[in-house]
Structures are given as structure tokens and as C-alpha cells.
Design an enzyme around this catalytic site. Structure first.
Site, PDB file in Angstrom:
ATOM      1  CG  HIS A   1      43.894  50.666  31.827  1.00 49.87           C
ATOM      2  ND1 HIS A   1      44.227  51.982  32.056  1.00 49.87           N
ATOM      3  CD2 HIS A   1      44.086  50.032  33.021  1.00 49.87           C
ATOM      4  CE1 HIS A   1      44.615  52.127  33.312  1.00 49.87           C
ATOM      5  NE2 HIS A   1      44.530  50.967  33.904  1.00 49.87           N
TER       6      HIS A   1
ATOM      7  N   GLY B   1      39.462  37.878  46.550  1.00 47.81           N
ATOM      8  CA  GLY B   1      39.358  36.923  45.456  1.00 47.81           C
ATOM      9  C   GLY B   1      40.047  37.398  44.200  1.00 47.81           C
ATOM     10  CG  ASP B   2      42.077  35.940  40.058  1.00 45.16           C
ATOM     11  OD1 ASP B   2      41.387  36.459  39.142  1.00 45.16           O
ATOM     12  OD2 ASP B   2      43.240  35.557  39.866  1.00 45.16           O
ATOM     13  CG  PHE B   3      38.610  40.683  38.776  1.00 47.68           C
ATOM     14  CD1 PHE B   3      38.673  41.968  39.300  1.00 47.68           C
ATOM     15  CD2 PHE B   3      39.527  40.314  37.806  1.00 47.68           C
ATOM     16  CE1 PHE B   3      39.651  42.860  38.881  1.00 47.68           C
ATOM     17  CE2 PHE B   3      40.491  41.199  37.371  1.00 47.68           C
ATOM     18  CZ  PHE B   3      40.561  42.482  37.913  1.00 47.68           C
TER      19      PHE B   3
END
Length: 335
Positions: free
Chosen positions: A245, A225-227
Site C-alpha cells: 500500500h 538492502g532496497d527491495f
């Protein structure tokens, strides 16, 4: 702050500093050629290395001489080269603790873009060719990136477990955990622990293969997934290591808020990065922050105070920090 960098008081000092990129490129080239792994198999003369590495030969004696002067190789009375102790321990492929993969990734992903540092400072824009999304479609480049990330987490598992002493937990989630290198360290050291790795779908085969190789598939789950877009699995301990960062302060706040929702009640968030202002000499971490300028849209390193304030805004309390590894700082946030 005490400066512990190179001398810069004379013209010769400044010329030496200005040419240190040559030393760095010699090391990175030796890693790219896999010289140290070849020499680990058997010491060799320059001619033997020419054949074994498939090189032309011109400049090879000087190249090996420079690596010897840099303390990376020994040359015996018969003209055979062998690895020094540090090179043997950390620059041979596959050896525990090796940073070979990280240096390979640095050569591929960072060395070239430093030639565009002035442009990055003028424009505030990243200078890397393409973006991370493009790399995801290149299996060879992605493999180098995976090994680079392994180098960043080498040996960190034990230090995180030490930081968690006295805290009760049964599950851990590594956000952006790549192929599960850190998760594997934690599961190996703590047999009852269940692991979760959340990363982009392209990382799944790397992670599944690595965990299967270590016999940990039954105790770890990969979540594609894409957080920023997808819901996160929940765990007692959530880790954001060398992730925040990469993003702007606003995006860091969003990720911390999502992490707060993912931490089980009474659980802990661990954040580690090369935070600024925590060491007597910040040279390495300032370089890391410039790396973010060159390869991300809005990322940079940050201070403990900055991340602690954002963690409190996300709902965390009882925030403490400590140094880990050589240059990282770990911030522990209780939910």
C-alpha cells in the site's frame, strides 16, 4: 454497504463528529506523556500525576476528566485515577498486545499532516515534512517508527501460521520486516523454522538487537538492502505485510514479480494490507488509504481483485484470501 459510523442526522451529531479530533488528540497526548504506564505502576491523584509527569497543572483536571469520560480512566471516591481494563491491557508500554508504540507513531507521523488533507486532495502530493529517507537519519524518529510497525504486527504471527496449515515450509522471508517483530512471532511458535528479514540497512541494529534479546539470532538472518534495487533472498514463504500500500500500482507489480522470483518452487506468498471492500464498514481502511495519500508519493489501499490480478500477472496461481486481525485481509498466492 452498511454504515456503522457515528450518527450524522442532526446539527449536534455533525458538531460532535467534527470535534472528534479533540478526543483523539487527548488519547494521543496521554500516550505521549506515558500516563497509562505511570498509572499502571500506581494509581494517583491529579496532583500526584502533575508531579510525576512534570506538568504545569492548569487544565490537568479537565484533561483527566475527559480521559475518564472517554472510558480510559477510572476515578475513585478519593480522587485517585487508575487505568480502565482496556487502557491497562493495550496502552501500557511493554505489555504484550500493547498499541502504545503505534499510537505514539500516529501522533508524531500522522496527526499533524491531516491538517493538510485539502492540499493533498488538490495536488495529489504527500504532505509530511521531509520523507522516509530523512527519517532514517534520525535515530529517535526511526525508533518511534519501529515501535509503530511493531504495533501493526502484534498478534499476527499466529494468524499467519493458521493460514499456512497444510502447507509444507521450512523458511520464511519478511520483506520490509523492520526489526523482525513478526518473524520473531513465527520462529517462537514454530521451532524448526528459519527466518529472513529484508529491510533497509538502518534497520539492522534494531533487528539484530531485538532477535538477540529473544534468543533467536541463530535462526534468523537480517538482509540489508532496497527491495527495488537489490536481489532478494529465497524462502519457502515470502511475506509482504503493510508494504504494497506504500507504492503505486506499477511499483506493486514490480515487487510482486520480484517476490515470485524469491519464493522457492511450490512455495507461498502472503500479502496482507487493509484491503478495500472486504468489510461491512470500510471506514478504518478508507482512513488508512488517506494516510497513504498524505505520507507517500503514490500509495493507497486496494481491493483483493486488484492484487489478485497483479499476482497472477507476476506468475502466481491458486490465489485465495481471508480476513485477519481487525481490518486486514490476507491473500495467499502459490508459486
Amino acid at each position: 454497504m452498511t454504515r456503522t459510523g457515528p450518527d450524522v442526522a442532526t446539527a449536534a451529531d455533525l458538531l460532535r463528529l467534527g470535534n472528534m479530533f479533540c478526543d483523539a488528540k487527548a488519547l494521543l497526548t496521554a500516550v505521549r506523556l506515558d500516563l497509562f504506564t505511570v498509572l499502571d505502576e500506581k494509581p494517583a491523584t491529579a496532583e500526584e500525576l502533575r508531579v510525576r509527569l512534570g506538568l504545569h497543572g492548569r487544565g490537568l483536571a479537565d484533561f483527566l476528566g475527559l480521559l475518564t469520560a472517554l472510558g480510559l480512566l477510572h476515578r475513585d471516591a478519593q480522587g485517585r485515577f487508575r487505568n480502565t481494563e482496556g487502557a491497562a491491557a493495550y496502552l501500557v508500554q511493554g505489555r504484550p498486545g500493547a498499541v502504545h508504540g503505534f499510537l505514539m507513531g500516529a501522533d508524531i507521523n500522522l496527526y499533524g499532516v491531516y491538517g493538510q488533507l485539502a492540499e493533498a486532495l488538490r495536488t495529489g502530493k504527500p504532505q509530511a515534512d521531509g520523507d522516509f529517507t530523512g527519517m532514517l537519519d534520525d535515530p529517535e524518529a526511526l525508533g518511534h517508527f519501529v515501535r509503530m510497525m511493531d504495533g501493526l504486527t502484534q498478534g499476527l504471527g499466529g494468524q499467519l501460521l493458521t493460514a499456512l496449515e497444510g502447507i509444507s515450509y521450512d523458511s520464511v522471508l519478511d520483506l520490509g520486516g523492520c526489526r523482525g517483530h513478526l518473524t520473531a512471532q513465527l520462529l517462537t511458535a514454530r521451532p524448526g523454522l528459519v527466518g529472513h528479514v529484508f529491510d533497509l540497512p538502518q534497520m539492522e541494529p534494531f533487528c539484530r538487537g531485538y532477535l538477540a534479546e529473544l534468543g533467536l539470532s541463530d535462526r534468523a538472518v537480517f538482509h540489508p538492502g532496497d527491495f527495488f534495487r537489490d536481489p532478494l533472498p529465497c524462502a519457502d514463504v515470502v511475506i509482504l505485510g503493510h508494504i504494497l500500500h506504500d507504492w503505486s500500482p506499477q511499483q506493486r507489480q514490480e515487487l510482486l514479480s520480484k517476490a515470485h522470483r524469491a519464493v522457492n518452487p511450490g512455495g507461498t506468498l502472503l500479502v496482507y494490507d487493509r484491503m478495500l471492500g472486504e468489510h461491512s464498514d470500510d471506514t478504518e481502511n478508507l482512513v488508512a488509504s488517506l494516510n497513504m495519500l498524505l505520507v507517500t508519493e503514490g500509495g493507497s489501499e486496494y481491493t483483493v481483485a486488484e492484487i489478485a490480478g497483479q499476482a497472477r500477472a507476476a506468475g502466481f496461481s491458486s490465489i485465495t484470501h481471508r480476513s485477519i486481525a481487525d481490518y486486514d485481509t490476507l491473500v495467499l498466492c502459490r508459486a
